[in-house]
Design an enzyme around this catalytic site. Structure first.
Site, PDB file in Angstrom:
ATOM      1  CE1 TYR A  18      -3.309  -2.788   0.736  1.00  0.00           C
ATOM      2  CE2 TYR A  18      -2.012  -3.267   2.668  1.00  0.00           C
ATOM      3  CZ  TYR A  18      -2.790  -3.679   1.618  1.00  0.00           C
ATOM      4  OH  TYR A  18      -3.643  -5.003   1.660  1.00  0.00           O
ATOM      5  CG  ASP A 247     -11.806 -13.588   5.569  1.00  0.00           C
ATOM      6  OD1 ASP A 247     -10.918 -14.389   6.212  1.00  0.00           O
ATOM      7  OD2 ASP A 247     -11.550 -12.776   4.877  1.00  0.00           O
TER       8      ASP A 247
HETATM    9  C1  LIG Z   1      -5.290 -10.704   5.552  1.00  0.00           C
HETATM   10  C2  LIG Z   1      -6.787 -11.073   5.403  1.00  0.00           C
HETATM   11  C3  LIG Z   1      -6.889 -11.659   4.012  1.00  0.00           C
HETATM   12  C4  LIG Z   1      -5.922 -11.683   2.895  1.00  0.00           C
HETATM   13  O1  LIG Z   1      -4.857 -12.497   3.297  1.00  0.00           O
HETATM   14  P1  LIG Z   1      -3.729 -12.342   2.378  1.00  0.00           P
HETATM   15  O2  LIG Z   1      -2.719 -13.586   2.753  1.00  0.00           O
HETATM   16  O3  LIG Z   1      -3.032 -11.142   2.703  1.00  0.00           O
HETATM   17  O4  LIG Z   1      -3.849 -12.637   1.071  1.00  0.00           O
HETATM   18  C5  LIG Z   1      -8.249 -11.858   3.778  1.00  0.00           C
HETATM   19  N1  LIG Z   1      -9.055 -11.724   4.707  1.00  0.00           N
HETATM   20  C6  LIG Z   1      -8.954 -11.335   6.110  1.00  0.00           C
HETATM   21  C7  LIG Z   1      -9.871 -11.268   6.858  1.00  0.00           C
HETATM   22  C8  LIG Z   1      -7.504 -10.585   6.301  1.00  0.00           C
HETATM   23  O5  LIG Z   1      -7.453 -10.273   7.443  1.00  0.00           O
END
Ligand SMILES: *Cc1c(COP(=O)(O)O)cnc(C)c1O
Length: 424
Positions: A18, A247
């Site tokens: 970023y 997630d």
């Molecule tokens: C960091 C993150 C991602 C992406 O993971 P990367 O390994 O950076 O691609 C997706 N979802 C959440 C909630 C995250 O904190």
């Protein structure tokens, strides 16, 4: 010591997360890391408040993780996963199936968190193709979310406040409900769920899945929402018969005070994404887990069309296996509780500051939200000068330290934050 010449090369040639290449933020050279400390290339030692973005839960240079990596390195660091399998992937998958809810039975190993999300989205779409409901091709999520930087992951990140608004015109347009407003420890108010509920009901026949971070909205603003909201999400998915993708890339493995944050809502998703702390921060690895019924639905339309070159990387799987075993062996709940208490005590004084909008702590996550955007370069320098590594963004100064951080280190970490937040 990294030379001034090398730092200049870095600034002119190497992209960092970023940043702009023409006016990059300063970077700090690190030469080694041990436990909960980073050593700058000039020899100064910093207490780490970031766990390298949620990942490094056991601290750096951990003897057991090092030994697991070395052992695997001496056997094979990588081999293709097409037509081949190996013990590290099998053992890790067994352990993940064991520690996640019973219905999550299958594991797809990928390169990173974002790719775990891509795979989850593809799984959901291919599932509905497999079961013959091809109209179900829309994703629903809430504002304030963050699910990664790859293209389709971007399409379910917060569309306005998020990091990807530049690309809005070329992203698929999915459906966004309001951000959950009732905070984790406030009393529940049913109206908080109205936005998501009406959005999903209006689109009930075309929704493939609801995608959401359980309880903790991470990079989208570090908000902790109410467990009842999460329960309602599951109930709504059942009502309209769409899938639920959770997630847990940031929250997995104890960070929030539960092994998985979904446990706060006592719910189980159809698809679960893991990453970050999965390997204890040693290697990049993502995992997308799903139920037998979703796996069968997907497979009814043929093979799942995804297979990255480094799928199931043995080094990553082996160190992940060791890291998850370490989590299960340690008193992670006790450690997270201890850190939560330390963060609450240590950050409480900033509440008095006029510049501070909110302070919140959940598990081993501490957040100070300022009223105005932070000058990252200045604040970062002041924090480094006080011996701590914290990377602010937007209006947020936040920490999620390695779980091995000592009480004294928490006092230093929070003390530095309190001082720096009070500077102007
Ligand atoms: C960091 C993150 C991602 C992406 O993971 P990367 O390994 O950076 O691609 C997706 N979802 C959440 C909630 C995250 O904190």
């Amino acid at each position: 010591m990294i030379s001034a010449e090398d730092l200049a090369f870095d600034a002119a040639h190497i992209w960092h997360p970023y940043t702009s290449l023409t006016s990059p933020l300063p970077v700090y050279g690190i030469k080694s890391a041990q436990g909960c400390e980073l050593m700058l290339s000039d020899g100064r030692i910093l207490i780490d408040g970031m766990a390298s973005w949620w990942a490094c839960i056991h601290g750096y240079n951990h003897s057991r993780l090092n030994a697991a990596m070395a052992d695997q390195l001496s056997k094979m660091s990588h081999v293709m996963f097409g037509g081949i399998t190996h013990q590290p992937a099998i053992d890790l998958a067994k352990l993940l199936v064991e520690i996640t809810p019973d219905t999550l039975e299958t594991v797809f190993f990928s390169d990173s968190g974002s790719i775990a999300i891509e795979v989850a989205l593809k799984m959901a779409l291919q599932y509905w193709i497999g079961v013959g409901a091809t109209d179900r091709n829309q994703f629903v999520t809430v504002r304030g979310g963050y699910h990664g930087d790859t293209y389709h992951a971007m399409s379910v990140c917060d569309p306005v406040g998020g990091m990807h608004s530049l690309f809005a015109s070329s992203l698929p347009k999915y459906l966004f409900a309001d951000r959950p407003q009732v905070q984790f420890n406030q009393s529940w108010n049913e109206s908080d769920f109205e936005s998501l509920r009406s959005l999903v009901l209006q689109n009930s026949k075309v929704v493939a899945a609801i995608v959401i971070e359980p309880i903790v909205q991470g990079a989208g603003g570090m908000h902790f929402y109410h467990p009842t909201y999460l329960r309602r999400v599951r109930e709504l998915c059942d009502e309209v018969e769409c899938l639920l993708i959770l997630d847990e890339i940031a929250t997995g493995f104890g960070r929030s005070g539960k092994l998985f944050a979904m446990e706060y809502g006592k719910i189980v998703p159809d698809i679960l994404c893991l990453g970050k702390a999965l390997t204890g921060g040693y290697m990049t690895l993502g995992a997308t887990m799903t139920t037998r019924s979703v796996a069968n639905g997907i497979s009814a339309s043929g093979p799942l069309m995804h297979g990255p070159t480094f799928m199931g990387n043995p080094l990553a799987c082996r160190v992940a296996l060791e890291s998850v075993r370490l989590v299960l062996e340690m008193d992670w709940l006790g450690q997270v509780g201890r850190i939560e208490l330390g963060l609450r005590r240590g950050l409480e004084p900033v509440r008095m500051l006029k510049s501070v909008a909110d302070v919140r702590v959940l598990g081993a996550i501490g957040v100070v939200e300022m009223k105005d955007p932070i000058d990252v370069a200045v604040v970062q320098r002041e924090l480094v000068n006080r011996g701590v590594w914290v990377r602010p963004f937007g209006k947020l100064v936040y920490v999620m330290p390695p779980l091995c951080i000592s009480d004294e280190q928490i006092v230093c970490l929070t003390g530095a934050i309190v001082e720096v937040c009070g500077l102007k």
